[in-house]
Motif scaffolding. Structure first.
Motif, PDB file in Angstrom:
ATOM      1  N   TYR A  16       6.426 -35.374  12.184  1.00 45.50           N
ATOM      2  CA  TYR A  16       5.380 -34.694  11.407  1.00 45.50           C
ATOM      3  C   TYR A  16       5.149 -35.358  10.044  1.00 45.50           C
ATOM      4  O   TYR A  16       4.026 -35.741   9.710  1.00 45.50           O
ATOM      5  CB  TYR A  16       5.737 -33.221  11.220  1.00 45.50           C
ATOM      6  CG  TYR A  16       4.680 -32.427  10.484  1.00 45.50           C
ATOM      7  CD1 TYR A  16       3.450 -32.150  11.071  1.00 45.50           C
ATOM      8  CD2 TYR A  16       4.904 -31.966   9.185  1.00 45.50           C
ATOM      9  CE1 TYR A  16       2.477 -31.432  10.401  1.00 45.50           C
ATOM     10  CE2 TYR A  16       3.942 -31.241   8.502  1.00 45.50           C
ATOM     11  CZ  TYR A  16       2.729 -30.975   9.119  1.00 45.50           C
ATOM     12  OH  TYR A  16       1.766 -30.265   8.450  1.00 45.50           O
ATOM     13  N   THR A  17       6.191 -35.494   9.243  1.00 47.33           N
ATOM     14  CA  THR A  17       6.027 -36.067   7.905  1.00 47.33           C
ATOM     15  C   THR A  17       5.608 -37.536   7.933  1.00 47.33           C
ATOM     16  O   THR A  17       4.654 -37.924   7.236  1.00 47.33           O
ATOM     17  CB  THR A  17       7.322 -35.906   7.093  1.00 47.33           C
ATOM     18  OG1 THR A  17       7.646 -34.517   7.004  1.00 47.33           O
ATOM     19  CG2 THR A  17       7.152 -36.453   5.693  1.00 47.33           C
ATOM     20  N   THR A  60       5.848 -28.109  12.586  1.00 46.96           N
ATOM     21  CA  THR A  60       5.957 -28.936  11.388  1.00 46.96           C
ATOM     22  C   THR A  60       7.376 -29.428  11.115  1.00 46.96           C
ATOM     23  O   THR A  60       7.573 -30.258  10.222  1.00 46.96           O
ATOM     24  CB  THR A  60       5.446 -28.164  10.158  1.00 46.96           C
ATOM     25  OG1 THR A  60       6.187 -26.933  10.026  1.00 46.96           O
ATOM     26  CG2 THR A  60       3.963 -27.839  10.302  1.00 46.96           C
ATOM     27  N   SER A  61       8.343 -28.925  11.863  1.00 50.12           N
ATOM     28  CA  SER A  61       9.710 -29.421  11.696  1.00 50.12           C
ATOM     29  C   SER A  61      10.001 -30.626  12.601  1.00 50.12           C
ATOM     30  O   SER A  61      11.097 -31.183  12.563  1.00 50.12           O
ATOM     31  CB  SER A  61      10.722 -28.308  11.999  1.00 50.12           C
ATOM     32  OG  SER A  61      10.581 -27.850  13.336  1.00 50.12           O
ATOM     33  N   CYS A  66       0.570 -28.930  15.100  1.00 54.63           N
ATOM     34  CA  CYS A  66       0.071 -27.973  14.108  1.00 54.63           C
ATOM     35  C   CYS A  66       1.009 -26.798  13.892  1.00 54.63           C
ATOM     36  O   CYS A  66       1.053 -26.213  12.808  1.00 54.63           O
ATOM     37  CB  CYS A  66      -1.325 -27.485  14.492  1.00 54.63           C
ATOM     38  SG  CYS A  66      -1.415 -26.681  16.111  1.00 54.63           S
ATOM     39  N   LEU A  75      -1.487 -34.991  15.348  1.00 53.03           N
ATOM     40  CA  LEU A  75      -1.346 -33.886  14.398  1.00 53.03           C
ATOM     41  C   LEU A  75      -1.735 -32.553  15.021  1.00 53.03           C
ATOM     42  O   LEU A  75      -1.114 -31.523  14.739  1.00 53.03           O
ATOM     43  CB  LEU A  75      -2.214 -34.146  13.160  1.00 53.03           C
ATOM     44  CG  LEU A  75      -1.603 -34.983  12.038  1.00 53.03           C
ATOM     45  CD1 LEU A  75      -2.589 -35.119  10.876  1.00 53.03           C
ATOM     46  CD2 LEU A  75      -0.303 -34.365  11.545  1.00 53.03           C
ATOM     47  N   LYS A 130      -0.933 -30.675   2.767  1.00 56.16           N
ATOM     48  CA  LYS A 130       0.007 -30.316   3.830  1.00 56.16           C
ATOM     49  C   LYS A 130       1.357 -30.995   3.614  1.00 56.16           C
ATOM     50  O   LYS A 130       2.408 -30.388   3.827  1.00 56.16           O
ATOM     51  CB  LYS A 130      -0.563 -30.720   5.199  1.00 56.16           C
ATOM     52  CG  LYS A 130      -1.732 -29.888   5.662  1.00 56.16           C
ATOM     53  CD  LYS A 130      -2.219 -30.361   7.022  1.00 56.16           C
ATOM     54  CE  LYS A 130      -3.405 -29.543   7.501  1.00 56.16           C
ATOM     55  NZ  LYS A 130      -3.913 -30.013   8.820  1.00 56.16           N
ATOM     56  N   TRP A 132       4.878 -29.102   2.862  1.00 57.73           N
ATOM     57  CA  TRP A 132       6.063 -29.282   3.707  1.00 57.73           C
ATOM     58  C   TRP A 132       7.258 -29.705   2.861  1.00 57.73           C
ATOM     59  O   TRP A 132       8.364 -29.197   3.030  1.00 57.73           O
ATOM     60  CB  TRP A 132       5.771 -30.343   4.776  1.00 57.73           C
ATOM     61  CG  TRP A 132       6.880 -30.485   5.777  1.00 57.73           C
ATOM     62  CD1 TRP A 132       7.005 -29.825   6.967  1.00 57.73           C
ATOM     63  CD2 TRP A 132       8.028 -31.326   5.676  1.00 57.73           C
ATOM     64  NE1 TRP A 132       8.149 -30.195   7.615  1.00 57.73           N
ATOM     65  CE2 TRP A 132       8.807 -31.122   6.846  1.00 57.73           C
ATOM     66  CE3 TRP A 132       8.479 -32.237   4.726  1.00 57.73           C
ATOM     67  CZ2 TRP A 132       9.997 -31.793   7.073  1.00 57.73           C
ATOM     68  CZ3 TRP A 132       9.676 -32.906   4.958  1.00 57.73           C
ATOM     69  CH2 TRP A 132      10.419 -32.681   6.119  1.00 57.73           C
TER      70      TRP A 132
END
Length: 328
Positions: free
Chosen positions: A278-279, A273-274, A270, A266, A302, A306
């Motif tokens: 990430y998700t 996020t794309s 930072c 993570l 977070k 997103w």
């Protein structure tokens, strides 16, 4: 110490840091201009960066008037640590002859050491002549000018398995790797990094897909250290490996270790996020945090933030993403 003396000391420390910072971003030294053998990790300018590499130079704190004396001292300590020279050394101490069905070849044991830091860990890999040959062809395609004066040990019609030829090639391949690493564009290239890490990663992901999580984890933990050394300017590139380690630890019911490596992944994402990991990584970390009794609300925030910015699309789980890596 009275207030005037405290302010004077603070001002002098500020000026010292400013001078050092100016010096560290000045024009390159003669050694750097003459094909450096060492990479200074505190360099501000990064040549030919990947799209995801641009944020790492902003990570360190810049000295400013709002910093206290203690903060300035800590800043200066960090600057000295970051400016420590980092260099990889390649050694080929031994070989072994492999006979497999109708083929026979020599495997060269390569030990990769890091100098210029307190890290004494080493990475050990094995490669055969054809692996070096493929690397050389690939690099010639992309770096013809840089490779112009790089010599490669030729094949011989006979005597390939004599002690004399093998020893000559050991020295030649050692010098070859050293020379390649001394060239910035090449040592940062995907082709060079793949040569040093891809076979082991392919084996690890094969074990992961087969449910052999202990074996996969053992290999991944060996590779991640080398990947970190090779990709200092591009931490995002190690995210898949870190996430595969998370998956292995999770399936081996080691949630604390899984969470630890998830935090590392993570931190690499930072400002990215794309990124496809990430998700799924956030979702896994929320589950692990809940299991471990850690704060998961900040992670949940977070994730919701997103999702609010993106159109809902099908997202793979972390494990589904991991098993898709290195599929031929």
């Amino acid at each position: 110490m009275d207030q005037d003396s405290h302010c004077t000391a603070e001002r002098e420390l500020l000026e010292a840091v400013s001078r050092i910072t100016t010096f560290s971003t000045a024009s390159p030294s003669d050694e750097e201009l003459n094909q450096p053998k060492a990479e200074i990790s505190c360099q501000v300018r990064k040549e030919n960066p990947e799209k995801d590499d641009l944020q790492d130079s902003n990570a360190s704190l810049s000295p400013n008037s709002s910093m206290t004396t203690k903060e300035l001292q800590e800043y200066w300590r960090n600057e000295k640590r970051q400016c420590r020279q980092v260099k990889l050394l390649f050694e080929i101490p031994s070989t072994r002859v492999v006979e497999h069905h109708l083929s026979k070849y020599v495997m060269y044991k390569i030990i990769i050491l890091q100098t210029g830091s307190f890290d004494s860990n080493k990475s050990v890999i094995e490669r055969r002549y054809s692996d070096f040959e493929k690397l050389h062809r690939n690099l010639l395609e992309e770096f013809s000018e840089e490779m112009e004066d790089v010599t490669f040990p030729k094949k011989t019609l006979t005597g390939n398995f004599t002690e004399e030829i093998i020893n000559e090639r050991k020295l030649a391949f050692k010098d070859y790797l050293r020379l390649l690493y001394s060239m910035k564009y090449i040592r940062r290239s995907k082709k060079f990094i793949d040569f040093l890490t891809r076979p082991e990663l392919q084996e690890a992901y094969g074990c992961l897909r087969g449910g052999q999580y202990t074996k996969a984890l053992e290999i991944l933990l060996e590779v991640i250290g080398l990947q970190e050394r090779l990709t200092r300017g591009n931490p995002v590139s190690i995210v898949p490996t870190l996430c595969a380690i998370v998956v292995c630890h999770k399936d081996l019911e080691n949630p604390a270790s899984a969470f630890e490596y998830g935090e590392k992944a993570l931190s690499c994402l930072c400002v990215h996020t794309s990124h496809r990991y990430y998700t799924p990584l956030l979702e896994t970390m929320i589950s692990l945090a809940y299991e471990l009794g850690k704060d998961f609300l900040s992670l949940q925030e977070k994730l919701e933030e997103w999702k609010a910015k993106k159109d809902p699309v099908r997202v793979f789980t972390l494990k589904e993403l991991a098993v898709r890596e290195y599929v031929q």
